[in-house]
Design a protein around this motif. Structure first.
Motif, PDB file in Angstrom:
ATOM      1  N   GLU A  46      63.003 -44.999  13.387  1.00  0.00           N
ATOM      2  CA  GLU A  46      62.964 -46.419  13.963  1.00  0.00           C
ATOM      3  C   GLU A  46      63.915 -47.242  12.926  1.00  0.00           C
ATOM      4  OE1 GLU A  46      58.638 -45.256  14.168  1.00  0.00           O
ATOM      5  OE2 GLU A  46      58.747 -47.163  15.363  1.00  0.00           O
ATOM      6  N   GLY A  47      63.862 -46.838  12.049  1.00  0.00           N
ATOM      7  CA  GLY A  47      64.664 -47.706  10.997  1.00  0.00           C
ATOM      8  C   GLY A  47      65.692 -47.109  10.043  1.00  0.00           C
ATOM      9  N   SER A  66      65.693 -44.718  19.522  1.00  0.00           N
ATOM     10  CA  SER A  66      64.480 -45.066  18.784  1.00  0.00           C
ATOM     11  C   SER A  66      64.594 -46.441  17.928  1.00  0.00           C
ATOM     12  CB  SER A  66      63.647 -43.945  18.095  1.00  0.00           C
ATOM     13  OG  SER A  66      64.710 -43.227  17.435  1.00  0.00           O
ATOM     14  N   LYS A  68      65.057 -49.558  15.666  1.00  0.00           N
ATOM     15  CA  LYS A  68      64.838 -50.726  16.112  1.00  0.00           C
ATOM     16  C   LYS A  68      65.363 -51.791  14.959  1.00  0.00           C
ATOM     17  CE  LYS A  68      60.231 -50.216  17.906  1.00  0.00           C
ATOM     18  NZ  LYS A  68      59.869 -48.782  17.998  1.00  0.00           N
ATOM     19  N   VAL A  69      65.803 -51.210  13.820  1.00  0.00           N
ATOM     20  CA  VAL A  69      66.525 -52.049  12.714  1.00  0.00           C
ATOM     21  C   VAL A  69      67.553 -51.158  11.827  1.00  0.00           C
ATOM     22  CG1 VAL A  69      64.484 -51.623  11.303  1.00  0.00           C
ATOM     23  CG2 VAL A  69      65.986 -53.421  10.670  1.00  0.00           C
ATOM     24  N   CYS A  85      74.135 -54.126  18.578  1.00  0.00           N
ATOM     25  CA  CYS A  85      72.812 -53.982  18.250  1.00  0.00           C
ATOM     26  C   CYS A  85      72.232 -54.997  18.870  1.00  0.00           C
ATOM     27  CB  CYS A  85      72.841 -54.248  16.597  1.00  0.00           C
ATOM     28  SG  CYS A  85      73.229 -52.773  15.501  1.00  0.00           S
ATOM     29  N   ARG A  88      71.019 -54.203  22.356  1.00  0.00           N
ATOM     30  CA  ARG A  88      70.028 -53.009  22.414  1.00  0.00           C
ATOM     31  C   ARG A  88      68.583 -53.725  21.693  1.00  0.00           C
ATOM     32  NH1 ARG A  88      75.057 -51.398  22.364  1.00  0.00           N
ATOM     33  NH2 ARG A  88      75.785 -49.546  23.540  1.00  0.00           N
ATOM     34  N   GLY A  89      68.553 -54.760  21.460  1.00  0.00           N
ATOM     35  CA  GLY A  89      67.463 -55.328  20.766  1.00  0.00           C
ATOM     36  C   GLY A  89      67.195 -54.655  19.174  1.00  0.00           C
ATOM     37  N   ILE A  90      68.119 -54.427  18.840  1.00  0.00           N
ATOM     38  CA  ILE A  90      68.215 -53.913  17.280  1.00  0.00           C
ATOM     39  C   ILE A  90      68.456 -54.771  16.233  1.00  0.00           C
ATOM     40  CG2 ILE A  90      69.153 -52.026  15.769  1.00  0.00           C
ATOM     41  CD1 ILE A  90      69.571 -50.398  18.365  1.00  0.00           C
ATOM     42  N   VAL A 307      60.853 -55.667   9.809  1.00  0.00           N
ATOM     43  CA  VAL A 307      60.979 -55.510  11.170  1.00  0.00           C
ATOM     44  C   VAL A 307      60.045 -54.580  11.873  1.00  0.00           C
ATOM     45  CG1 VAL A 307      62.677 -54.791  13.001  1.00  0.00           C
ATOM     46  CG2 VAL A 307      63.596 -56.042  11.096  1.00  0.00           C
ATOM     47  N   LEU A 308      60.004 -53.516  11.146  1.00  0.00           N
ATOM     48  CA  LEU A 308      59.164 -52.229  11.801  1.00  0.00           C
ATOM     49  C   LEU A 308      57.593 -52.988  11.845  1.00  0.00           C
ATOM     50  CD1 LEU A 308      60.763 -49.114  10.526  1.00  0.00           C
ATOM     51  CD2 LEU A 308      61.220 -50.329  12.615  1.00  0.00           C
ATOM     52  N   LEU A 322      64.006 -60.370  17.444  1.00  0.00           N
ATOM     53  CA  LEU A 322      62.895 -60.316  16.939  1.00  0.00           C
ATOM     54  C   LEU A 322      61.660 -61.012  17.892  1.00  0.00           C
ATOM     55  CD1 LEU A 322      63.416 -60.943  13.276  1.00  0.00           C
ATOM     56  CD2 LEU A 322      63.177 -58.712  14.212  1.00  0.00           C
TER      57      LEU A 322
END
Ligand code: GLV
Length: 325
Positions: A46-47, A66, A68-69, A85, A88-90, A307-308, A322
């Motif tokens: 995820e990270g 998967s 996220k950051v 990014c 894709r919401g990253i 972020v996570l 975010l």
């Protein structure tokens, strides 16, 4: 929560990530992963705690649903497609501020080394060439009182200007944005890029690598510089056309160069640039002090965890992702 680190970086990063209970995988090798092995290494994470060696664009992200950051262990982020990014919401995070002074120290060290032929004269001694004190040997360029042209008056440009003040230098700068606080507090003068080239004794590059700055320095620009001038680059190699720089140094269009970054990077040992005495070339180490690299590692890890964990990361380039559901 799974986090992939793409290189070993100072221990505080792993300690910080593991203390959060995350499952952390660290790329074990000395050299960075190839694009294929990078994908295998970060799959399911995820990270991602990346370095400037990792190219992370839309085609890579499409294979990594998967994520996220992406937290880069660097202030520069030309290795990451931030728009891809964001789409894709990253979140994309970087490590500014903590490396500003260390990087400016090194830019100034390169400036002095190139001007006063520090590295070149050391190598000459090591080759057994120095026979006696030389009235005419190793003559360089004065730093004090000279004009420094800063290309890109951001955080590191400002730190460079502060150092120059101690040497009674006149500082001019070019940037698409005026830095009015630097103008009023440090007395630096905003000029057009061409004026900067023709007026400066030293030109120091502190601009990010973007489509606009790629190849900013080429034959035409070197012709506008003084024959006694020295180019310093601690930003990104591709801002300078390396072949044009080699030509400019060989033909005496400019006098010297101090480069922490090159294109290509790493520069091969048999590259013509390395046979030019007046070019000091270093392996991209401007932020490489023990303290600063640890601070960068801590900040990069804090960025991932924030972020996570759904909190605000200290240094995020696209905070709009975010707040999305
Ligand atoms: C190093 O080059 C960085 O961008 O931090």
């Amino acid at each position: 929560m799974r986090i992939a680190m793409t290189r070993k970086i100072p221990a505080v990063a792993l300690e910080t990530l593991e203390s959060s209970g995350a499952d952390v995988v660290v790329w074990p090798e000395q050299l960075p992963p190839s694009p294929e092995r990078l994908l295998e290494h970060v799959e399911g994470a995820e990270g991602i705690l990346s370095t400037l060696n990792d190219k992370i664009d839309g085609s890579v992200l499409d294979k990594l649903p998967s994520v996220k950051v992406v937290s880069n262990f660097a202030v520069g982020y030309d290795n990451i497609d931030v728009d891809a990014c964001t789409q894709r919401g990253i979140a994309v995070c970087i490590t500014p501020d903590v490396l500003t002074d260390t990087t400016a120290d090194f830019a100034f060290a390169l400036l002095m080394s190139a001007a006063r032929r520090v590295s070149e004269s050391h190598q000459s001694i090591a080759r057994g060439e120095w026979k006696t004190w030389e009235p005419l040997g190793y003559l360089g360029q004065d730093v004090y009182g000279a004009t420094l042209g800063i290309v890109g008056m951001g955080r590191i440009g400002v730190a460079m200007a502060k150092r120059a003040a101690g040497f009674n230098m006149t500082v001019i700068y070019s940037d698409m944005y005026r830095n009015e606080s630097a103008e009023s507090e440090l007395g630096v003068e905003h000029v057009e890029f061409d004026d900067l080239l023709s007026r400066s004794d030293f030109v120091s590059v502190h601009t990010p690598l973007t489509p606009e700055t790629r190849g900013l320095f080429s034959t035409e620009q070197f012709k506008k510089m003084k024959p006694s001038s020295i180019l310093i680059n601690t930003a990104r190699g591709p801002v300078v056309d390396t072949d044009a720089l080699v030509e400019a140094l060989k033909s005496g269009e400019i006098w010297g160069a101090g480069l922490d970054v090159t294109d290509p990077e790493p520069i091969p040992a048999d590259h013509p640039l390395l046979s030019i005495d007046r070019a000091v070339v270093c392996p991209h180490i401007a932020s490489a002090s023990e303290v600063t690299r640890s601070r960068m590692a801590k900040l990069a890890a804090d960025n991932v965890l924030a972020v996570l964990n759904g909190t605000t990361p200290p240094r995020c380039l696209n905070p709009e992702v975010l707040t999305r559901d």
